[in-house]
Write a protein that holds these residues in place. Structure first.
Motif, short mmCIF file in Angstrom:
data_model
loop_
_atom_site.label_atom_id
_atom_site.label_comp_id
_atom_site.label_asym_id
_atom_site.label_seq_id
_atom_site.Cartn_x
_atom_site.Cartn_y
_atom_site.Cartn_z
N VAL A 197 0.85 -1.18 0.00
CA VAL A 197 0.00 0.00 0.00
C VAL A 197 0.89 1.23 0.00
N ARG A 198 0.66 2.11 -0.95
CA ARG A 198 1.44 3.35 -1.08
C ARG A 198 0.87 4.48 -0.24
N GLY A 199 -0.44 4.43 0.01
CA GLY A 199 -1.13 5.43 0.81
C GLY A 199 -2.57 5.01 0.99
N ALA A 200 -3.20 5.49 2.07
CA ALA A 200 -4.59 5.11 2.33
C ALA A 200 -5.25 6.18 3.17
N THR A 201 -6.57 6.22 3.08
CA THR A 201 -7.37 7.13 3.90
C THR A 201 -8.73 6.50 4.13
N ASP A 202 -9.36 6.88 5.22
CA ASP A 202 -10.73 6.44 5.45
C ASP A 202 -11.66 7.36 4.67
N VAL A 203 -12.62 6.78 4.00
CA VAL A 203 -13.56 7.56 3.20
C VAL A 203 -14.74 7.91 4.09
N THR A 204 -14.71 9.13 4.60
CA THR A 204 -15.76 9.58 5.51
C THR A 204 -16.29 10.93 5.03
N GLY A 205 -16.12 11.97 5.81
CA GLY A 205 -16.74 13.26 5.61
C GLY A 205 -16.53 13.93 4.26
N PHE A 206 -15.40 13.71 3.60
CA PHE A 206 -15.16 14.36 2.31
C PHE A 206 -15.63 13.52 1.14
N GLY A 207 -16.20 12.35 1.41
CA GLY A 207 -16.65 11.47 0.34
C GLY A 207 -15.49 10.90 -0.44
N LEU A 208 -15.80 9.99 -1.34
CA LEU A 208 -14.76 9.34 -2.13
C LEU A 208 -13.97 10.34 -2.96
N LEU A 209 -14.67 11.26 -3.63
CA LEU A 209 -13.97 12.21 -4.49
C LEU A 209 -13.11 13.19 -3.69
N GLY A 210 -13.60 13.64 -2.55
CA GLY A 210 -12.82 14.56 -1.73
C GLY A 210 -11.57 13.92 -1.17
N HIS A 211 -11.69 12.70 -0.67
CA HIS A 211 -10.51 12.00 -0.14
C HIS A 211 -9.58 11.60 -1.27
N GLY A 212 -10.14 11.22 -2.41
CA GLY A 212 -9.30 10.93 -3.57
C GLY A 212 -8.52 12.15 -4.01
N LEU A 213 -9.18 13.32 -4.00
CA LEU A 213 -8.49 14.56 -4.36
C LEU A 213 -7.36 14.86 -3.39
N GLU A 214 -7.60 14.67 -2.11
CA GLU A 214 -6.53 14.91 -1.13
C GLU A 214 -5.33 14.01 -1.39
N MET A 215 -5.57 12.73 -1.66
CA MET A 215 -4.47 11.81 -1.95
C MET A 215 -3.77 12.19 -3.25
N ALA A 216 -4.54 12.60 -4.26
CA ALA A 216 -3.95 12.99 -5.53
C ALA A 216 -3.05 14.21 -5.36
N ARG A 217 -3.52 15.19 -4.61
CA ARG A 217 -2.72 16.41 -4.39
C ARG A 217 -1.40 16.09 -3.71
N VAL A 218 -1.46 15.29 -2.65
CA VAL A 218 -0.25 14.96 -1.89
C VAL A 218 0.75 14.18 -2.73
N SER A 219 0.23 13.33 -3.62
CA SER A 219 1.12 12.48 -4.42
C SER A 219 1.48 13.10 -5.77
N GLY A 220 0.88 14.24 -6.10
CA GLY A 220 1.16 14.87 -7.39
C GLY A 220 0.65 14.06 -8.57
N THR A 221 -0.51 13.40 -8.39
CA THR A 221 -1.08 12.55 -9.43
C THR A 221 -2.55 12.89 -9.64
N ARG A 222 -3.17 12.11 -10.50
CA ARG A 222 -4.60 12.22 -10.76
C ARG A 222 -5.24 10.88 -10.42
N PHE A 223 -6.30 10.90 -9.63
CA PHE A 223 -7.04 9.69 -9.30
C PHE A 223 -8.23 9.60 -10.25
N VAL A 224 -8.34 8.48 -10.95
CA VAL A 224 -9.42 8.25 -11.90
C VAL A 224 -10.28 7.09 -11.38
N PHE A 225 -11.52 7.41 -11.03
CA PHE A 225 -12.45 6.41 -10.51
C PHE A 225 -13.38 5.95 -11.63
#
Length: 125
Positions: free
Chosen positions: A1-29
């Protein structure tokens, strides 16, 4: 696992965006790969949405791409702040299948719901 977060208050897209920002990538669901609780899509299609989802839409909107064939009910669920408490984990491509098998063998439901790509932001396709 490279990174993980619990999907709660920010929803899937919000938490995905946070992970994408930190990693300098784009998350495609992949919209059709997202699990939903029984009845959730029907409620979303009827316009039932949480107050938190509106905040999440504003947070994600500047860096969100939604595919033309994605229904509004799936977009609503991907923004929803009420989740089943699942985890979003970024796993190396070579390890995805084995990780899913191992989790399922232990009674933990796991799905591949998208990919990490070059770029920025999040996409729901």
């Amino acid at each position: 696992v490279r990174g993980a977060t619990d999907v709660t208050g920010f929803g899937l897209l919000g938490h995905g965006l946070e992970m994408a920002r930190v990693s300098g990538t784009r998350f495609v669901f992949e919209a059709d790969a997202l699990p939903a609780l029984p009845g959730a899509l029907d409620l979303a299609a009827d316009g039932v949405e949480t107050g938190g989802a509106a905040h999440n839409r504003r947070f994600v909107a500047p860096l969100l791409h939604v595919g033309a064939v994605v229904g509004p009910e799936l977009v609503a669920l991907a923004h929803d702040s009420q989740t089943s408490g699942g985890l979003l984990a970024a796993v190396g491509l070579d390890d995805v299948d084995e990780s899913i098998r191992a989790l399922n063998a232990e009674g933990v439901q796991a799905w591949r719901v998208g990919s990490v790509q070059v770029g920025e932001g999040v996409a729901l396709i």
